[in-house]
Design an enzyme around this catalytic site. Structure first.
Site, PDB file in Angstrom:
ATOM      1  N   CYS A   1      29.896  11.721  58.212  1.00  0.00           N
ATOM      2  CA  CYS A   1      29.316  11.173  56.790  1.00  0.00           C
ATOM      3  C   CYS A   1      28.006  11.649  56.600  1.00  0.00           C
ATOM      4  CB  CYS A   1      29.698   9.729  56.607  1.00  0.00           C
ATOM      5  SG  CYS A   1      28.373   8.762  57.457  1.00  0.00           S
TER       6      CYS A   1
ATOM      7  N   HIS B   1      17.231  -3.559  53.318  1.00  0.00           N
ATOM      8  CA  HIS B   1      18.494  -2.727  52.853  1.00  0.00           C
ATOM      9  C   HIS B   1      18.652  -1.772  54.159  1.00  0.00           C
ATOM     10  CE1 HIS B   1      21.587  -0.483  51.070  1.00  0.00           C
ATOM     11  NE2 HIS B   1      20.784   0.646  51.276  1.00  0.00           N
TER      12      HIS B   1
ATOM     13  N   HIS C   1      25.728   0.604  53.940  1.00  0.00           N
ATOM     14  CA  HIS C   1      26.894  -0.029  53.674  1.00  0.00           C
ATOM     15  C   HIS C   1      27.858  -0.149  54.793  1.00  0.00           C
ATOM     16  CE1 HIS C   1      24.913   1.206  49.775  1.00  0.00           C
ATOM     17  NE2 HIS C   1      25.797   0.238  49.581  1.00  0.00           N
TER      18      HIS C   1
ATOM     19  N   ASP D   1      36.687   1.881  57.273  1.00  0.00           N
ATOM     20  CA  ASP D   1      37.713   3.254  57.851  1.00  0.00           C
ATOM     21  C   ASP D   1      37.334   3.587  59.139  1.00  0.00           C
ATOM     22  OD1 ASP D   1      35.148   3.918  57.047  1.00  0.00           O
ATOM     23  OD2 ASP D   1      35.747   5.501  55.393  1.00  0.00           O
TER      24      ASP D   1
ATOM     25  N   ARG E   1      32.880   0.943  59.634  1.00  0.00           N
ATOM     26  CA  ARG E   1      32.059   1.921  59.965  1.00  0.00           C
ATOM     27  C   ARG E   1      30.906   1.561  59.037  1.00  0.00           C
ATOM     28  NH1 ARG E   1      30.950   6.115  56.205  1.00  0.00           N
ATOM     29  NH2 ARG E   1      32.789   5.715  55.104  1.00  0.00           N
TER      30      ARG E   1
ATOM     31  N   CYS F   1      27.491   2.322  57.612  1.00  0.00           N
ATOM     32  CA  CYS F   1      26.649   3.463  57.522  1.00  0.00           C
ATOM     33  C   CYS F   1      25.489   3.101  57.225  1.00  0.00           C
ATOM     34  CB  CYS F   1      27.690   4.108  56.211  1.00  0.00           C
ATOM     35  SG  CYS F   1      26.824   5.765  55.845  1.00  0.00           S
TER      36      CYS F   1
END
Length: 132
Positions: free
Chosen positions: A66, A103, A106, A110, A118, A120
């Site tokens: 990704c 932060h 996310h 999947d 996952r 990310c």
């Protein structure tokens, strides 16, 4: 006060470059395939760049393709806070450092392992500590 280390993160973030500040304090995102930990394969722990809390370790890291570092689990169930994110005409689950509220990225349902997760994560929201 929750999160307990928020003030510490706000103070430290004053020293950050523009991208790190934008990602951690303004819920931004680094460009895919640009982060230092995307293709990182060393053994050790990934910590919050703002407060130093351990978030992930190398055992949960995998290559998702990704463009951001991906993990299938947090270091422990108290490391990450979750919040619904409806920005950009999508519904996602934002992940934040549970200790300082910065932060991270996310989480998606999947992932390729038994967790189905996952995480990310933006590289600029992480520091890495090699295993001893």
């Amino acid at each position: 006060m929750y999160p307990p280390l928020k003030h510490q993160a706000e103070e430290k973030s004053k020293e950050f470059d523009q991208l790190t500040y934008h990602v951690t304090q303004e819920h931004g995102t680094e460009r895919p395939f640009t982060g230092q930990y995307n293709m990182h394969h060393e053994q050790g722990s990934y910590k919050c760049v703002c407060c130093g809390s351990v978030l992930f370790d190398d055992k949960g890291k995998f290559e998702s393709g990704c463009g951001w570092p991906s993990f299938d689990r947090a270091q422990n169930n108290k490391a990450i806070a979750y919040r619904v994110d409806n920005s950009h005409n999508m519904q996602r689950v934002e992940i934040l450092c549970a200790q300082c509220g910065s932060h991270l990225g996310h989480v998606f349902e999947d992932g390729p392992t038994e967790t189905g997760q996952r995480y990310c994560v933006n590289s600029v929201s992480l520091d890495f500590e090699p295993a001893n």
